[in-house]
Every structure is written in structure tokens, then in C-alpha cells.
Design an enzyme around this catalytic site. Structure first.
Site, PDB file in Angstrom:
ATOM      1  N   ASP A 134       0.566  -1.163  -0.099  1.00  0.00           N
ATOM      2  CA  ASP A 134       0.028  -0.046   0.032  1.00  0.00           C
ATOM      3  C   ASP A 134       0.688   1.306  -0.083  1.00  0.00           C
ATOM      4  O   ASP A 134       0.712   2.320  -0.750  1.00  0.00           O
ATOM      5  CB  ASP A 134      -0.997  -0.252   1.325  1.00  0.00           C
ATOM      6  CG  ASP A 134      -1.969   1.018   1.184  1.00  0.00           C
ATOM      7  OD1 ASP A 134      -1.736   1.985   1.358  1.00  0.00           O
ATOM      8  OD2 ASP A 134      -3.041   0.706   0.731  1.00  0.00           O
ATOM      9  N   TRP A 163      -5.632   1.414   0.004  1.00  0.00           N
ATOM     10  CA  TRP A 163      -5.741   0.891  -1.362  1.00  0.00           C
ATOM     11  C   TRP A 163      -5.883  -0.661  -1.342  1.00  0.00           C
ATOM     12  O   TRP A 163      -6.721  -1.476  -1.848  1.00  0.00           O
ATOM     13  CB  TRP A 163      -4.565   1.276  -2.152  1.00  0.00           C
ATOM     14  CG  TRP A 163      -4.361   2.750  -2.370  1.00  0.00           C
ATOM     15  CD1 TRP A 163      -3.276   3.473  -1.932  1.00  0.00           C
ATOM     16  CD2 TRP A 163      -5.276   3.646  -2.894  1.00  0.00           C
ATOM     17  NE1 TRP A 163      -3.684   4.838  -2.311  1.00  0.00           N
ATOM     18  CE2 TRP A 163      -4.619   4.973  -2.924  1.00  0.00           C
ATOM     19  CE3 TRP A 163      -6.509   3.571  -3.330  1.00  0.00           C
ATOM     20  CZ2 TRP A 163      -5.403   6.064  -3.342  1.00  0.00           C
ATOM     21  CZ3 TRP A 163      -7.301   4.649  -3.888  1.00  0.00           C
ATOM     22  CH2 TRP A 163      -6.634   5.907  -3.878  1.00  0.00           C
ATOM     23  N   ASP A 164      -5.257  -1.362  -0.028  1.00  0.00           N
ATOM     24  CA  ASP A 164      -5.177  -2.552   0.019  1.00  0.00           C
ATOM     25  C   ASP A 164      -6.717  -2.961   0.391  1.00  0.00           C
ATOM     26  O   ASP A 164      -7.164  -3.970  -0.137  1.00  0.00           O
ATOM     27  CB  ASP A 164      -4.483  -2.878   1.419  1.00  0.00           C
ATOM     28  CG  ASP A 164      -3.182  -3.648   0.922  1.00  0.00           C
ATOM     29  OD1 ASP A 164      -3.222  -4.608  -0.134  1.00  0.00           O
ATOM     30  OD2 ASP A 164      -1.880  -3.500   1.727  1.00  0.00           O
ATOM     31  N   LEU A 165      -7.381  -2.344   1.254  1.00  0.00           N
ATOM     32  CA  LEU A 165      -8.606  -2.581   1.782  1.00  0.00           C
ATOM     33  C   LEU A 165      -9.418  -2.274   0.554  1.00  0.00           C
ATOM     34  O   LEU A 165     -10.657  -3.007   0.513  1.00  0.00           O
ATOM     35  CB  LEU A 165      -8.763  -1.683   2.747  1.00  0.00           C
ATOM     36  CG  LEU A 165      -8.245  -1.946   4.163  1.00  0.00           C
ATOM     37  CD1 LEU A 165      -8.281  -0.702   5.182  1.00  0.00           C
ATOM     38  CD2 LEU A 165      -8.760  -3.033   4.971  1.00  0.00           C
ATOM     39  N   GLY A 168      -9.244  -5.330  -1.789  1.00  0.00           N
ATOM     40  CA  GLY A 168      -9.941  -6.289  -1.424  1.00  0.00           C
ATOM     41  C   GLY A 168     -11.543  -6.363  -1.574  1.00  0.00           C
ATOM     42  O   GLY A 168     -12.215  -7.280  -1.987  1.00  0.00           O
TER      43      GLY A 168
END
Lengths: 383, 383
Positions: A134, A163-165, A168
Site C-alpha cells: 500500500d 488501497w489494500d482494503l 479487497g
């Protein structure tokens, strides 16, 4: 009533945040999710924060309610076992979330030969398929130079792996949209989604990239001001700092009313030829507006500010510490998180996910599995 | 092949970020999405950034490809027209995303009497149903005191409306999960999701709230270090700043190899009794590690650093400006965003969303509607 995703079976071969949150979100809605790890666990198995006993609170949080299968993915047998699991028959099965890329033994063509209607979602870091985290993707977006007080020169990464979240969640949506189409048309899907594409797409949707494209200028650093409307931080007499915003005309009028600044603000409007009912004008002239408003806050304590603002539509809150939120949860104030005691993890916070289904009663948050706990049960079905 | 969500019809009564991104994401996968606004538009109609002609690039980005219906929701006729639209028959219809709360004329009971299998997702700000914006919710989480350089004392809000965006994605998932169950069991769903619950749930999932609960301490401010593993910023000889991370053992070994610091790092490990193959130890001793690594970066330019690191697995990138990303898009380097010229908006950036379906070819990004453009077409069906 059965859970929304009861009967859906997902295989997850992924670590860190994006892939595991996709699987977790599906699990929280009733899907059966099998997380597959290499022997000894993936690189995120012991990630901080740790419990006093050294267990990863991070891993436990991301994998709660999932089944765990541990496979030696360096061997052909292990790879074949994973493929059998992914391609196992069943209307709700044949769904894979992975963050593997460039592995011929698990590529889409190989898997699709085994199950043509496979729903296969690959979570990537970089848009070209490369790895990323991220903080690295965020550096590329330019947001770190738009974050923080005006006087700073250095870049400031956000600490939430946003961004990761988001990646996902997009992967989760890809699974569900693929499932919808498969049930309608009988066809499978192959979807890739990267942190980098999520960032580019999101900043496009919000208009930020168009603005940079049109103006040729990066967005300025404005501290806790809210771009394009009115928002500011303000320090109180007791040392607390609050965030105050007025997005709508009603909120703005009420803020001026409560703080007794309507006349002064009107004088400024006339003097500079602005209309502060327009949120853009409030943003343009934020320095003088903040100058007029902050003294009211500086003379009051948090209880006094709360007493004055809580009856209005003004959106505001104190800047708190993460511990304050944890105390709220421990006091039973959250409908989506609560305290649980478990061997190895100690007294810790668990969540059922953020969706509330009022007619259906709250689901019970499940425990995280131990690594490989479900090898026999899960693999027995596909041997 | 038809789009994943072809035949799905969604009514969206919402403004700002969360609700509209939920609808947009469904639209990007092929759903028919009707955005309903009050006469003259909602409070976000003219939100910055604006095009040179004064059109909102923000509104255009959030509503691309949707249909627009403008209704006088202060009248019983307007309210009844909206209810008819929401409850219109059809297997893929009967889906409402709204951010209204406490309006008896659009509450779940009233709507469900018209269509018992309605999928109704309410996007809220505060967990109690009150309004909130991202910056206010973020203030409550404690993240602003964990963001930014160690020397800062003031709170730093993230500039990306991350809770808004995540809330929108959870709302989107709620719609799709509800649709899955309705097709299976014939039942509807009523789901509420708030920015505040999304924040609490997310910080629980990542283990952060458990850590605060167990330690009684808020997470420290660590600048651009990455909590629990190795990440740092580093300034180069040419003034560029890069973000460098080493999450896995392989990345860490390669970083030491490239920078020629393996012997010095090993000496430190022995001296302090640490094992830097453990990412937790890399985090604990980050000050000395950064001290040993940064000189290598300080002596090199960005091209030199790229030449040295790009052949390795080390995850790194320069901190750029938003304009750099816009330039990439204009150069055709993004598969999910491109430049388009439109009357009123000018030359601007459009996106198809972050999901790539390689076997199906890229979708075409549609235009945003003008307010009320689809009143006759859409309302004609339900009069």
C-alpha cells in the site's frame, strides 16, 4: 432465514490485506471460505500487532471464521491438491481468490481446463502484475504530498492501508458479480484487480486526476481543511482538538449562528465579493473564515462545544486516540465490534463486519483457525 | 458475453461519495443504475473540482453511466413516484441504495409493504444513523494522531475519503449478497452500513483495536515507517524521495545485498541481539537500520536507484505528484483510465473501474447524465 451467501464456497490463496479481506467479507455474509497457506504459513502469519503470547492479532482478525488448509505448494502433489480444491464440483464452489501471479501451475488456463465456469479473481499489487504494498502504491499517486500541514515539505503516507482494503472490496465485488452471471448464464469469469488500478480508478472517479490533468498542478497541501468545502480543525480551551465541517447551507448557517459570527462573516463576504453559501467560496476564503471561527472554539472546553453543536446539523467530532475507540468497544457501545477472550490471543476485539441486517439479528464472530486445522476435512472431499 | 450484472436495476438516492460509488461500481459491471436527485440536484452537484466551464468533475466521475431522475421529494407526489420506482416489478429490480434516514415516507417498512423482496441498503454516517463526513469519522478513530512525522503534535487527517469509499464498497457487496439470496430463497434484505461502523470493523480486522485494548496505548506516530515490518522513506541525491519496503526475507536480503550493507547490518544484529529476518525485529530497530541504509540512497539519483532495485524483489517507488499520475494516464499507460473530451467537462480523465476482465475486452466508459435527463424514460414505466 439463511445467511445471504450460505452455500457459497471460496478458496483463498493470498496473504496480507487485500485478498484476505475479500474472503473475510464473504465469510461474514455466510460463505464457506478456505484459506490455503504454504507449510508454516505465509509471510503474514506473524505480522504485528501481536498478543502477549506472540500470536498475530492481525492474522487472527483477517482470517476469522475461515477454514485453514496448509499445503506444500512447492511440490506437484501440493499444487495438484490445490487445483482439485479450486475446481471441486458444486453450484456454489469453483471460486478462487488469489494473489499469485505468473505461476503456470495455478494460471487461469490450467484451472479453467478443470472447471470452465470457474470464478477466478487475482489480486495484484502493480498494474503490470508485479508485487506492491500500500505505501508504495500510495507514493506513486501523489497523495503523500497533499497530506498534512501546509508547512511540511516531506511526503506523508496515510497509515490506513486504504488501497489494500479497497482492492479487497473490489475483489469481493468481482466474486459476487461473477457468481450472479454464472448462475444466470452458466459462464465463468477471470478478473484481475491491482492496488495500482484501484488507486488510479478511484482518483479518477473523485475528479482529482481530471483536475491535475486540466490544471497541470498537483493539489495543494491544506492540513485538515476539506478540499472544495468548509472543514477545519480547531483547538479548544482544554487542549482538545476538534474537526468541524459545514458542507450544506444549513450546516453553514447553523455554525455561524452557534458561534455568533454571522455578522462578521457577512462583512467579510461583502468585503471580498464572495458568497459563502457556495461551498467553493467557503473553501477559497477558508483562511479568513477560520480566523473568525477559531476564537469561539479556543474559549470553550469539549463539553461546552458539544453542548452548543450537538443540537445542530453541523458535522463535528473531537480528534481522539485509538484507545478511546477501544474503550468505546469495551463499554459495549459498538454494534459491530465487541471484546472476546481466547487462548493465545487474550482479551481482544472481534467484529462481525460492518453490515447490519436489523431483521436478522447479529451474527456471532467466529474464531480464527489454527494453521492447517481443516486439512483433513477439506482435502478429504477432493482426494 | 453479457456483462456480469446485465439485467440488474438499481435505484440510488444518495449524494457525496459512499452511496454514489456503490451505484457506480454496480454500473461498471453492467447494472442499470438510476440516480434520483431533488430538483436542482443534491448538495454535491457543484462540488469541486470544477471544469473550466464550472461543471463538477467530481459529480461527473461519481455518476458516469447512470441515468438521472429529478423529483420534488418535498411533495407527496414526488415521494410516491420514488416509491413506485423503487418497488417496480422485475427479477433484477427492487434494489435501493439510499443515504436517507428517518424519513417515514421512504422507510423500510413502507417500501417493503410495496415489494416484500426489496433489497434495501442504507448508507449512514454515524453508527446511530446521524450524518457524518469522512474527516469527522476519521477524527474519532484516532488515526490522525498516528499519521505523519514523529515531530508533529497536531492531528493529520488522510486526504483520501477512505471510510466513505470503503463504506460504498460494503454497500455494493450488501446489494450483491442480497441479490444472491433473493434469487436463491426469494427473500429481500434490509441492510444498514455506516462510515463509523466501517471504521470500527476495519480497525478491528487489522488488529489495531485489539492492540489498543491490550496495551492501553495509542499507536505511536512513525512517519513513513511501516508498522511491524520494514519500510522507510529515503531522500536521493537529486532531491527525489523514495519509499522502500522489505516485507519478506527475500526482499530484505536483496535490499542489503544491493545497498552493500549486509555486513554492517549483521554486526548490528549481533550487537543488539536481534534477528532482522524477523520483520518485527526490523521494525523495533528501524532507527539504526534506516541510519545504515539511507546513505546509499543519498548518494544516488532516481535512475541509479531504479537501475539497482528494479532487478530485485524489493518493493519501492518514488513519491510522485498527482500530476505525474495524470501524465501517465494521458500517455496511455493505464489500462483502467484514459482521456476523453466532453462539452462542459473539457479534456478529462475517465475510468471503467478497476476490475479487468481480460477475456472480455475493456468496457467503454460512459458519460455522466445531465440532471433529470431520464425522467420521462424511467418514470414513464412506473406511472
Amino acid at each position: 432465514m439463511s445467511s445471504p451467501l450460505q452455500g457459497v464456497r471460496v478458496v483463498e490463496v493470498s496473504s496480507f490485506v487485500a485478498g484476505p479481506t475479500a474472503g473475510l467479507t464473504l465469510r461474514q455474509l455466510g460463505a464457506d471460505v478456505v484459506r490455503v497457506d504454504p507449510v508454516g504459513g505465509a509471510a503474514d502469519t506473524r505480522r504485528w500487532p501481536l498478543s502477549p503470547d506472540g500470536r498475530s492479532l492481525y492474522w487472527a482478525g483477517l482470517n476469522r471464521g475461515k477454514k485453514s488448509v496448509e499445503l506444500d505448494l512447492t511440490t506437484e502433489d501440493g499444487q495438484a491438491a490445490l487445483r482439485r480444491l479450486v475446481a471441486a464440483p458444486g453450484e456454489g464452489s469453483g471460486i478462487l481468490i488469489s494473489n499469485l501471479h505468473g505461476k503456470p501451475w495455478l494460471d487461469d488456463e490450467t484451472l479453467r481446463a478443470l472447471r470452465p465456469d470457474l470464478i477466478h479473481v487475482q489480486v495484484l499489487g502493480r498494474a503490470d502484475g508485479g508485487s506492491a504494498v500500500d505505501y508504495v502504491v500510495n507514493a506513486l499517486t501523489g497523495l503523500p504530498y497533499a497530506t498534512g500541514p501546509e508547512h511540511l515539505r516531506e511526503p506523508v503516507n496515510h497509515v490506513l492501508p486504504a488501497w489494500d482494503l479497497l482492492c479487497g472490496m473490489h475483489a469481493c465485488v468481482a466474486v459476487l458479480a461473477g457468481l450472479h452471471r454464472r448462475q444466470r448464464d452458466g459462464v465463468g469469469s477471470h478478473v484481475t484487480v491491482s492496488l495500482e488500478d484501484v488507486a488510479t480508478s478511484t482518483l479518477t472517479t473523485l475528479g482529482w486526476l481530471s483536475e491535475a490533468h486540466q490544471s497541470g498542478r498537483a493539489r495543494e497541501r491544506v492540513g485538515n481543511a476539506v478540499y472544495g468545502t468548509f472543514g477545519t480543525d480547531a483547538t479548544l480551551a482544554d487542549g482538545n482538538v476538534v474537526m468541524v465541517t459545514a458542507i450544506t447551507r444549513r450546516q453553514w448557517a447553523e455554525l455561524l449562528d452557534v458561534t455568533g459570527t454571522a455578522d462578521a462573516i457577512a462583512a467579510v463576504e461583502r468585503a471580498v465579493g464572495a458568497d459563502f453559501d457556495d461551498e467553493g467560496d467557503r473553501y477559497r476564503h477558508r483562511a479568513v473564515i477560520v480566523g473568525l471561527l477559531r476564537p469561539w472554539f479556543a474559549q470553550r472546553t469539549l463539553p461546552q462545544v458539544a453542548a452548543a453543536l450537538d443540537g445542530t446539523h453541523v458535522l463535528w467530532a473531537p480528534f481522539r486516540q485509538l484507545t478511546d475507540l477501544a474503550i468505546d468497544v469495551a463499554a459495549g457501545l459498538s454494534a459491530v465490534a465487541s471484546i472476546r477472550d481466547e487462548a493465545g490471543l487474550g482479551s481482544h476485539v472481534v467484529t462481525t463486519g460492518p453490515l447490519r441486517l436489523p431483521a436478522e439479528g447479529p451474527p456471532q464472530p467466529a474464531s480464527a483457525p489454527t494453521l492447517g486445522a481443516d486439512n483433513d476435512d477439506v482435502l478429504g472431499l477432493t482426494r
